[in-house]
Motif scaffolding. Structure first.
Motif, PDB file in Angstrom:
ATOM      1  N   LEU A   3       0.923  -1.028   0.151  1.00  0.00           N
ATOM      2  CA  LEU A   3      -0.030  -0.105   0.049  1.00  0.00           C
ATOM      3  C   LEU A   3       0.950   1.263   0.115  1.00  0.00           C
ATOM      4  O   LEU A   3       1.767   1.260   0.948  1.00  0.00           O
ATOM      5  N   ARG A   4       0.797   2.156  -1.055  1.00  0.00           N
ATOM      6  CA  ARG A   4       1.632   3.097  -1.288  1.00  0.00           C
ATOM      7  C   ARG A   4       0.790   4.382  -1.107  1.00  0.00           C
ATOM      8  O   ARG A   4      -0.264   4.574  -1.736  1.00  0.00           O
ATOM      9  N   ARG A   5       1.390   5.518  -0.463  1.00  0.00           N
ATOM     10  CA  ARG A   5       0.703   6.763  -0.595  1.00  0.00           C
ATOM     11  C   ARG A   5       1.225   7.858  -1.599  1.00  0.00           C
ATOM     12  O   ARG A   5       2.560   7.785  -1.692  1.00  0.00           O
ATOM     13  N   HIS A   6       0.535   8.448  -2.142  1.00  0.00           N
ATOM     14  CA  HIS A   6       0.952   9.144  -3.484  1.00  0.00           C
ATOM     15  C   HIS A   6       0.209  10.478  -3.187  1.00  0.00           C
ATOM     16  O   HIS A   6      -1.006  10.683  -3.745  1.00  0.00           O
ATOM     17  N   ASP A   8      -2.396  12.587  -1.487  1.00  0.00           N
ATOM     18  CA  ASP A   8      -3.657  12.073  -0.753  1.00  0.00           C
ATOM     19  C   ASP A   8      -4.204  10.810  -0.979  1.00  0.00           C
ATOM     20  O   ASP A   8      -5.146  10.378  -0.556  1.00  0.00           O
ATOM     21  N   LEU A  10      -4.129   6.635  -1.778  1.00  0.00           N
ATOM     22  CA  LEU A  10      -3.539   5.527  -1.591  1.00  0.00           C
ATOM     23  C   LEU A  10      -3.547   4.524  -2.720  1.00  0.00           C
ATOM     24  O   LEU A  10      -4.711   4.289  -3.288  1.00  0.00           O
ATOM     25  N   GLN A  11      -2.465   3.899  -2.894  1.00  0.00           N
ATOM     26  CA  GLN A  11      -2.503   2.959  -4.077  1.00  0.00           C
ATOM     27  C   GLN A  11      -2.236   1.498  -3.832  1.00  0.00           C
ATOM     28  O   GLN A  11      -1.070   1.363  -2.969  1.00  0.00           O
ATOM     29  N   ASP A  21      -6.564   2.530  -6.778  1.00  0.00           N
ATOM     30  CA  ASP A  21      -6.166   3.585  -5.701  1.00  0.00           C
ATOM     31  C   ASP A  21      -7.526   4.149  -5.498  1.00  0.00           C
ATOM     32  O   ASP A  21      -8.394   3.855  -5.920  1.00  0.00           O
ATOM     33  N   THR A  22      -7.342   4.975  -4.378  1.00  0.00           N
ATOM     34  CA  THR A  22      -8.311   5.603  -3.874  1.00  0.00           C
ATOM     35  C   THR A  22      -8.833   7.177  -4.694  1.00  0.00           C
ATOM     36  O   THR A  22      -9.658   7.646  -4.011  1.00  0.00           O
ATOM     37  N   SER A  23      -8.184   7.307  -5.888  1.00  0.00           N
ATOM     38  CA  SER A  23      -8.613   8.588  -6.451  1.00  0.00           C
ATOM     39  C   SER A  23      -9.776   8.729  -7.179  1.00  0.00           C
ATOM     40  O   SER A  23     -10.521   9.681  -7.167  1.00  0.00           O
ATOM     41  N   TRP A  85      -5.716  -3.741   6.366  1.00  0.00           N
ATOM     42  CA  TRP A  85      -5.832  -2.215   5.889  1.00  0.00           C
ATOM     43  C   TRP A  85      -7.125  -1.692   5.980  1.00  0.00           C
ATOM     44  O   TRP A  85      -7.350  -0.411   6.190  1.00  0.00           O
ATOM     45  N   PRO A  91      -5.332   2.073   7.372  1.00  0.00           N
ATOM     46  CA  PRO A  91      -5.194   3.180   6.484  1.00  0.00           C
ATOM     47  C   PRO A  91      -6.522   3.172   5.354  1.00  0.00           C
ATOM     48  O   PRO A  91      -6.727   4.382   4.975  1.00  0.00           O
TER      49      PRO A  91
END
Length: 209
Positions: A3-6, A8, A10-11, A21-23, A85, A91
């Motif tokens: 789980l990677r944060r970019h 705001d 999360l991917q 991701d959460t976009s 997660w 997260p």
């Protein structure tokens, strides 16, 4: 599984491949909404049961819990890390806390292909979102889900007139033909416009009543 944060966003990265991701969860939510719309075209079903293959960032689960018509929502997720997660203060928990508290919701830690083969009850709709599509799997063994045996297992876990919906990063005429060969009808692929790049696709198929 990472789980990677970019910023705001999360991917989820699986085996070095971007998965989701959460976009923007429009296509994942549409996956569930469209499956319900397909069911509504047939005879009335009281409290239909939904099986979601893949928890991911949780958009599909959240959408299902937002729809009171579903009588039960089971999510099958293979990766224990993904489930963690979403648990407690994880997260991704803000996206699914309300859905997890819904008494209709059950999250099953299992391999989807094995779960389907177990034959533990029938579902009215089955939504698969475990890969980038039938021709772009996250792991090689996931390919069994889209094989004749895997599609037969999906068909067998659906009640008569039940709907299979499969998310994909691209359309696949070969997969649509495989669905027909597996005994499904009303096979089609709907495009979902993406924020960037080519549209996503949801493949639909219905088990004969």
């Amino acid at each position: 599984m990472v789980l990677r944060r970019h910023g705001d966003v999360l991917q989820i990265i699986a085996n070095g491949t971007f998965l989701m991701d959460t976009s923007d969860g429009r296509s994942e939510r549409l996956l569930v909404r469209a499956a319900l719309d397909e069911l509504r075209r047939g005879p009335h079903r009281a409290a239909p049961r939904l099986l979601i293959g893949g928890l991911g960032v949780g958009f599909s689960l959240a959408q299902a819990a937002d729809e009171p018509e579903w009588g039960g929502v089971t999510v099958v997720e293979r990766e224990e890390a993904v489930i963690a997660w979403h648990r407690d203060d994880g997260p991704l928990s803000p996206l699914t806390t309300a859905a997890q508290r819904d008494p209709r919701t059950h999250i099953e830690h299992a391999d989807l292909a094995e779960y389907l083969r177990r034959g533990d009850g029938l579902f009215d709709a089955l939504c698969l979102d475990v890969d980038n599509g039938p021709e772009w799997t996250v792991t090689e063994d996931n390919g069994s889900l889209y094989s004749p045996a895997g599609l037969a297992a999906c068909r067998d876990r659906l009640a008569p007139g039940g709907v299979l919906a499969v998310w994909s990063a691209q359309s696949s005429p070969t997969f649509q033909e495989a669905l027909r060969n597996a005994g499904f009808h009303r096979v089609r692929a709907d495009e979902i416009p993406a924020v960037r790049g080519v549209p996503d696709v949801v493949h639909f198929a219905t088990k004969p009543a």
